[in-house]
Design a protein around this motif. Structure first.
Motif, PDB file in Angstrom:
ATOM      1  N   GLU A  33       0.817  -1.218   0.000  1.00 18.33           N
ATOM      2  CA  GLU A  33       0.000   0.000   0.000  1.00 18.33           C
ATOM      3  C   GLU A  33       0.846   1.262   0.000  1.00 18.33           C
ATOM      4  N   GLY A  34       2.030   1.197   0.595  1.00 21.93           N
ATOM      5  CA  GLY A  34       2.893   2.376   0.668  1.00 21.93           C
ATOM      6  C   GLY A  34       3.729   2.618  -0.570  1.00 21.93           C
ATOM      7  N   ALA A  35       3.769   1.660  -1.487  1.00 16.56           N
ATOM      8  CA  ALA A  35       4.605   1.774  -2.677  1.00 16.56           C
ATOM      9  C   ALA A  35       4.048   2.800  -3.658  1.00 16.56           C
ATOM     10  N   ALA A  36       4.965   3.475  -4.339  1.00 15.45           N
ATOM     11  CA  ALA A  36       4.561   4.403  -5.402  1.00 15.45           C
ATOM     12  C   ALA A  36       4.314   3.655  -6.705  1.00 15.45           C
ATOM     13  N   ALA A  37       4.927   2.486  -6.848  1.00  9.50           N
ATOM     14  CA  ALA A  37       4.746   1.624  -8.018  1.00  9.50           C
ATOM     15  C   ALA A  37       5.071   0.191  -7.605  1.00  9.50           C
ATOM     16  N   VAL A  38       4.592  -0.755  -8.410  1.00  8.22           N
ATOM     17  CA  VAL A  38       4.778  -2.169  -8.101  1.00  8.22           C
ATOM     18  C   VAL A  38       5.239  -2.905  -9.353  1.00  8.22           C
ATOM     19  N   VAL A  39       6.149  -3.853  -9.169  1.00 11.76           N
ATOM     20  CA  VAL A  39       6.510  -4.768 -10.249  1.00 11.76           C
ATOM     21  C   VAL A  39       6.408  -6.189  -9.698  1.00 11.76           C
ATOM     22  N   LEU A  40       5.550  -6.975 -10.326  1.00 12.01           N
ATOM     23  CA  LEU A  40       5.366  -8.372  -9.944  1.00 12.01           C
ATOM     24  C   LEU A  40       6.256  -9.257 -10.815  1.00 12.01           C
ATOM     25  N   GLY A  41       6.860 -10.251 -10.193  1.00 12.58           N
ATOM     26  CA  GLY A  41       7.673 -11.187 -10.939  1.00 12.58           C
ATOM     27  C   GLY A  41       7.284 -12.613 -10.615  1.00 12.58           C
TER      28      GLY A  41
END
Length: 196
Positions: free
Chosen positions: A77-85
């Motif tokens: 929730e605190g992330a500015a962006a997310v990358v899933l791997g």
């Protein structure tokens, strides 16, 4: 301000982790820090590591019992962006990543990820080993949270594709590593554009 990379592989230091690291390294060069969550660390010790929809709306009962799960969801929730791997498992995402993502139902209810930039990377055993179908599943997971999908295209490279697809061993896949670098730069620039 950080990009959260979620390693959906049961291997904490394998090909997927390596590829996510390349994304975060490029983002750091653009001035945006990264954090990594390994799903195996989050799921460890849970009696039931998958969601059973014990309440609707979700009351986060499992989060209270497992601090690592709460910490991971707070970081998400605190992330500015997310990358899933994820590695390719039978043409789709790992069960471990899906188990974690299913436990983010309350985050979806709060809509705290809506509009944030998000991307995906995948590694398969063969050049055409299900990476694109895995990316599609990852995109679907991100879209259900309301996130904005970005590919690995930038103004100074090319328009890009759906995300980064690599072949084992990822460290020797020079094309995938270049795409990972472009993706990291793109995520960092999207965060800056949004002013987050």
């Amino acid at each position: 301000m950080y990009i959260l990379a979620i390693n959906g592989s049961p291997n904490r230091s394998g090909n997927t982790a390596f590829l996510l690291g390349a994304v975060l390294e490029a983002a750091k060069e653009e001035g945006v820090e990264g954090k990594v969550i390994n799903v195996m660390d989050v799921l460890k010790g849970q009696d039931v590591p998958f969601c059973v929809a014990c309440s609707s709306p979700c009351k986060e009962t499992c989060h209270a019992k497992h601090p690592a799960l709460k910490e991971a969801c707070d970081a998400l929730e605190g992330a500015a962006a997310v990358v899933l791997g994820s590695p390719v498992y039978f043409g789709t995402v790992s069960a471990q990543l899906k188990a974690l993502w299913d436990k983010t139902r309350a985050i979806r209810s709060r809509r705290s990820l809506v509009g944030k930039p998000a991307a995906a990377v995948s590694v398969g055993a063969a050049r055409f080993g299900g990476q694109e179908t895995t990316l599609k599943a990852l995109h679907d997971m991100l879209l259900i949270q309301g996130m904005s999908i970005v590919g690995e295209g930038t103004e100074d490279s090319d328009a890009g594709h759906q995300g980064v697809c690599a072949q084992n061993p990822a460290a020797e896949d020079s094309f995938a590593l270049e795409r990972a670098r472009i993706l990291g730069a793109r995520l960092a620039r999207e965060i800056k554009r949004a002013g987050k």
